[in-house]
Design a protein around this motif. Structure first.
Motif, PDB file in Angstrom:
ATOM      1  N   ALA A   1       0.836  -1.203   0.000  1.00 62.45           N
ATOM      2  CA  ALA A   1       0.000   0.000   0.000  1.00 62.45           C
ATOM      3  C   ALA A   1       0.869   1.251   0.000  1.00 62.45           C
ATOM      4  N   ARG A   2       1.948   1.224   0.779  1.00 58.45           N
ATOM      5  CA  ARG A   2       2.856   2.381   0.830  1.00 58.45           C
ATOM      6  C   ARG A   2       3.559   2.587  -0.515  1.00 58.45           C
ATOM      7  N   ARG A   3       3.987   1.505  -1.127  1.00 56.00           N
ATOM      8  CA  ARG A   3       4.690   1.628  -2.409  1.00 56.00           C
ATOM      9  C   ARG A   3       3.752   2.096  -3.518  1.00 56.00           C
ATOM     10  N   GLN A   4       2.518   1.618  -3.468  1.00 61.44           N
ATOM     11  CA  GLN A   4       1.566   2.099  -4.477  1.00 61.44           C
ATOM     12  C   GLN A   4       1.345   3.600  -4.328  1.00 61.44           C
ATOM     13  N   THR A   5       1.248   4.073  -3.092  1.00 58.51           N
ATOM     14  CA  THR A   5       1.066   5.503  -2.854  1.00 58.51           C
ATOM     15  C   THR A   5       2.259   6.300  -3.384  1.00 58.51           C
ATOM     16  N   LEU A   6       3.467   5.797  -3.165  1.00 58.32           N
ATOM     17  CA  LEU A   6       4.663   6.473  -3.672  1.00 58.32           C
ATOM     18  C   LEU A   6       4.639   6.569  -5.190  1.00 58.32           C
ATOM     19  N   LEU A   7       4.213   5.489  -5.847  1.00 64.19           N
ATOM     20  CA  LEU A   7       4.160   5.491  -7.307  1.00 64.19           C
ATOM     21  C   LEU A   7       3.080   6.448  -7.809  1.00 64.19           C
ATOM     22  N   ARG A   8       1.917   6.424  -7.171  1.00 62.86           N
ATOM     23  CA  ARG A   8       0.844   7.339  -7.576  1.00 62.86           C
ATOM     24  C   ARG A   8       1.262   8.803  -7.378  1.00 62.86           C
ATOM     25  N   ASP A   9       1.959   9.053  -6.293  1.00 60.14           N
ATOM     26  CA  ASP A   9       2.426  10.425  -6.061  1.00 60.14           C
ATOM     27  C   ASP A   9       3.418  10.845  -7.144  1.00 60.14           C
ATOM     28  N   ALA A  10       4.279   9.906  -7.565  1.00 62.60           N
ATOM     29  CA  ALA A  10       5.253  10.217  -8.612  1.00 62.60           C
ATOM     30  C   ALA A  10       4.547  10.514  -9.935  1.00 62.60           C
ATOM     31  N   ILE A  11       3.528   9.720 -10.251  1.00 55.25           N
ATOM     32  CA  ILE A  11       2.770   9.956 -11.490  1.00 55.25           C
ATOM     33  C   ILE A  11       2.074  11.309 -11.421  1.00 55.25           C
ATOM     34  N   SER A  12       1.468  11.601 -10.281  1.00 54.10           N
ATOM     35  CA  SER A  12       0.772  12.875 -10.104  1.00 54.10           C
ATOM     36  C   SER A  12       1.732  14.054 -10.235  1.00 54.10           C
ATOM     37  N   GLU A  13       2.938  13.901  -9.718  1.00 49.05           N
ATOM     38  CA  GLU A  13       3.931  14.973  -9.775  1.00 49.05           C
ATOM     39  C   GLU A  13       4.278  15.344 -11.217  1.00 49.05           C
ATOM     40  N   HIS A  14       4.331  14.324 -12.103  1.00 47.35           N
ATOM     41  CA  HIS A  14       4.754  14.582 -13.481  1.00 47.35           C
ATOM     42  C   HIS A  14       3.584  14.813 -14.435  1.00 47.35           C
TER      43      HIS A  14
ATOM     44  N   GLY B   1       0.053  15.259 -13.223  1.00 44.64           N
ATOM     45  CA  GLY B   1      -1.111  15.872 -12.613  1.00 44.64           C
ATOM     46  C   GLY B   1      -1.988  14.872 -11.894  1.00 44.64           C
ATOM     47  N   PRO B   2      -2.732  15.323 -10.880  1.00 45.62           N
ATOM     48  CA  PRO B   2      -3.541  14.414 -10.057  1.00 45.62           C
ATOM     49  C   PRO B   2      -4.745  13.821 -10.785  1.00 45.62           C
ATOM     50  N   GLN B   3      -5.126  14.403 -11.930  1.00 45.98           N
ATOM     51  CA  GLN B   3      -6.310  13.906 -12.639  1.00 45.98           C
ATOM     52  C   GLN B   3      -5.979  12.870 -13.707  1.00 45.98           C
ATOM     53  N   TRP B   4      -4.709  12.512 -13.842  1.00 50.97           N
ATOM     54  CA  TRP B   4      -4.355  11.538 -14.884  1.00 50.97           C
ATOM     55  C   TRP B   4      -5.025  10.199 -14.578  1.00 50.97           C
ATOM     56  N   PRO B   5      -5.654   9.553 -15.568  1.00 47.20           N
ATOM     57  CA  PRO B   5      -6.406   8.317 -15.302  1.00 47.20           C
ATOM     58  C   PRO B   5      -5.518   7.138 -14.938  1.00 47.20           C
ATOM     59  N   LEU B   6      -5.789   6.567 -13.774  1.00 42.88           N
ATOM     60  CA  LEU B   6      -5.087   5.390 -13.282  1.00 42.88           C
ATOM     61  C   LEU B   6      -6.111   4.333 -12.897  1.00 42.88           C
ATOM     62  N   SER B   7      -5.667   3.097 -12.744  1.00 47.14           N
ATOM     63  CA  SER B   7      -6.575   2.019 -12.361  1.00 47.14           C
ATOM     64  C   SER B   7      -6.941   2.125 -10.890  1.00 47.14           C
ATOM     65  N   ASN B   8      -7.890   1.295 -10.495  1.00 48.87           N
ATOM     66  CA  ASN B   8      -8.370   1.244  -9.116  1.00 48.87           C
ATOM     67  C   ASN B   8      -7.209   1.114  -8.134  1.00 48.87           C
ATOM     68  N   GLN B   9      -7.244   1.830  -7.031  1.00 54.39           N
ATOM     69  CA  GLN B   9      -6.136   1.829  -6.087  1.00 54.39           C
ATOM     70  C   GLN B   9      -6.359   0.922  -4.885  1.00 54.39           C
ATOM     71  N   GLU B  10      -7.421   0.150  -4.876  1.00 52.99           N
ATOM     72  CA  GLU B  10      -7.798  -0.559  -3.659  1.00 52.99           C
ATOM     73  C   GLU B  10      -7.088  -1.892  -3.460  1.00 52.99           C
ATOM     74  N   ALA B  11      -6.423  -2.435  -4.499  1.00 50.94           N
ATOM     75  CA  ALA B  11      -5.891  -3.786  -4.342  1.00 50.94           C
ATOM     76  C   ALA B  11      -4.793  -4.067  -5.343  1.00 50.94           C
ATOM     77  N   GLY B  12      -4.118  -5.219  -5.122  1.00 48.05           N
ATOM     78  CA  GLY B  12      -3.234  -5.761  -6.130  1.00 48.05           C
ATOM     79  C   GLY B  12      -1.764  -5.465  -5.957  1.00 48.05           C
ATOM     80  N   LEU B  13      -0.986  -5.930  -6.952  1.00 46.23           N
ATOM     81  CA  LEU B  13       0.451  -5.725  -6.992  1.00 46.23           C
ATOM     82  C   LEU B  13       0.859  -4.851  -8.167  1.00 46.23           C
ATOM     83  N   HIS B  14      -0.106  -4.312  -8.890  1.00 46.01           N
ATOM     84  CA  HIS B  14       0.220  -3.468 -10.035  1.00 46.01           C
ATOM     85  C   HIS B  14      -0.854  -2.403 -10.198  1.00 46.01           C
TER      86      HIS B  14
END
Length: 494
Positions: A397-410, A412-425
């Motif tokens: 969960a922590r690593r997914q948050t780090l990756l999402r934050d990195a994507i948002s940084e480059h 923007g926060p509205q860029w479409p990503l998959s569901n964040q509730e589960a998984g390894l990818h």
């Protein structure tokens, strides 16, 4: 009328001293009433405070049950209005027509390979890179509790038992099957006993055995589109013809024409965390597939590949737990929860075919690894397995948050990503027309192992994107700089 006596109906199904959490019992009682039609769509449930008072339970117990019902689609919550039973009536299908589908033509191979062998090799997607950022589907094997495993293993190697060092016969080590059936019942709402559990070397062997045991020549399998290429490869190699069924926000979505004309023998689905898009199959869609499979005599193959790692809310119950027709074959693996090279998975089969599957397993594959199965049985029974999953959920969960934050940084926060509730990818979607294959190739040259989303589609309609695995990043500090390097490649392609 039923709302006035609801607490009494629920209390009839609650056993305070049976060891199961009361919130789970309340959830199961509610879901049964909804599925049986006693609580109809639109019925307003009592406020959590009122129901807790009437039942003599804590409010937190009722809130937890309501949250699970909401997560699985049994109810909907409207702010300021309350909680209501959702419309879970399955879409009924008409008279099933005989199979009259255009068969998929095999690819012709040259040289020494058969046509089927040439097709297998030419369409292979398994990567030779299985560690590093951002390889999808690989857990962090460096955090596996190896000292605990070695301690348990030494018990058996001090004085080796001959029966654990010879060929395995049947469905696998009985204590492991017993421990698994208990774990699956509590963690995944799988309804089974140890006799229904068959130990295999993983999802691929499970599928191969199912295809050979239950599939006839030229029979048809429905596959999710996009979907898991490994399942398609195994079934095709076993002589099964495939039909791609598009996935929407509720899961596999067959058209009326497909349901009438392309009647399948197998329906392969990933309902708890669709691979690769990450969506959860709705309750209505689950019930529709169960009804349809019962009508046409199809087997639903439920691949529950990484359901243990759910970060938002409570775990989603298995499709198998809803099956009252014995049409679901449940597949699981330890590759995601422990480590891939263990090569151990399992099937939960309907009782009518479980014995035949155990015989076929021994006949076809001459299984072994009983020593490892014995160690794993102890690992589960002594609580180490559940503890490891809890630990890894927090890490991922922590690593997914780090990756999402990195994507948002480059981007923007509205860029479409998959569901964040589960998984390894997760999936980073890209604008139509973007060449995700070219981005992937450039990334690989830079030592970054993403996968292109278009490769998971069948047919002409493909949505571009990138699959990021965030588990196999040994040093979390590498996530941000690795994505920054990839971001430059993506921006250049855009």
């Amino acid at each position: 009328m039923i709302a006035s006596v609801l607490h009494e109906l629920l209390l009839q199904r609650i056993e305070r001293d049976n060891g199961k959490p009361l919130s789970r019992q309340v959830y199961e009682a509610f879901s049964a009433l909804i599925l049986q039609g006693d609580l109809r769509a639109g019925t307003k449930l009592p406020a959590s405070r009122v129901l807790a008072r009437d039942m003599g339970l804590s409010r937190n117990t009722i809130i937890a049950a309501y949250e699970q019902l909401n997560a699985e689609g049994y109810v909907i919550t409207i702010t300021g209005s309350g909680t209501f039973v959702s419309d879970t009536v399955p879409v009924m299908v008409g008279q099933v027509m005989p199979l009259d589908a255009e068969l998929v033509q095999p690819v012709t191979g040259d040289g020494l390979l058969s046509d089927r062998g040439a097709a297998l090799v030419s369409s292979a997607q398994a990567s030779r890179h299985q560690w590093g950022p951002f390889i999808p589907g690989v857990p962090d094997v460096t955090l596996f509790p190896s000292k605990v495993w070695m301690r348990l293993q030494r018990r058996y190697w001090r004085e080796p038992i001959p029966s654990l060092m010879t060929y395995a016969h049947g469905a696998g080590y009985k204590p492991l099957r017993r421990a698994l059936s208990e774990h699956l019942r509590l963690a995944r709402s799988v309804q089974c006993d140890p006799e229904q559990v068959v130990i295999t070397s993983g999802i691929h062997q499970s599928l191969d055995l199912i295809a050979k045991l239950l599939g006839d020549k030229e029979c048809l399998a429905w596959m999710e589109n996009p979907g898991y290429w490994g399942a398609s490869t195994v079934l095709t190699s076993a002589g099964i013809h495939l039909r791609s069924i598009n996935v929407d926000e509720e899961g596999m979505s067959p058209t009326p024409e497909q349901m009438q004309q392309d009647v399948p023998k197998f329906i392969f689905v990933t309902p708890s965390h669709q691979y690769p898009l990450g969506t959860v199959m709705s309750l209505a869609r689950r019930r529709m597939l169960l009804e349809y499979a019962n009508q046409c005599g199809a087997w639903i193959i439920e691949d529950d590949y990484d359901s243990e790692f759910r970060f938002g809310g409570r775990p989603i119950a298995s499709l198998q737990g809803l099956d009252s027709y014995d049409r679901v074959i449940y597949l699981g693996t330890f590759s995601k929860t422990l480590f891939p090279s263990m090569r151990m998975g399992f099937m939960v089969l309907p009782k009518a075919i479980a014995r035949a599957a155990s015989v076929a397993l021994s006949e076809l594959y001459r299984e072994g690894r009983l020593m490892e199965q014995a160690v794993l049985a102890d690992f589960i029974a002594e609580g180490h397995y559940a503890a490891h999953i809890r630990k890894m959920k927090a890490v991922y969960a922590r690593r997914q948050t780090l990756l999402r934050d990195a994507i948002s940084e480059h981007f923007g926060p509205q860029w479409p990503l998959s569901n964040q509730e589960a998984g390894l990818h997760l999936v980073m979607h890209l604008p139509e027309g973007t060449d995700d294959e070219a981005i992937t190739k450039a990334a690989h040259e830079a030592g970054i192992w993403v996968r292109p989303l278009t490769r998971y589609y069948s047919g002409e309609r493909k949505s571009p994107g990138l699959l990021f695995g965030y588990a196999a990043v040994e040093n979390e500090n590498d996530i941000r700089p690795a994505f920054a390097q990839l971001a430059e490649l993506i921006k250049a392609a855009l």
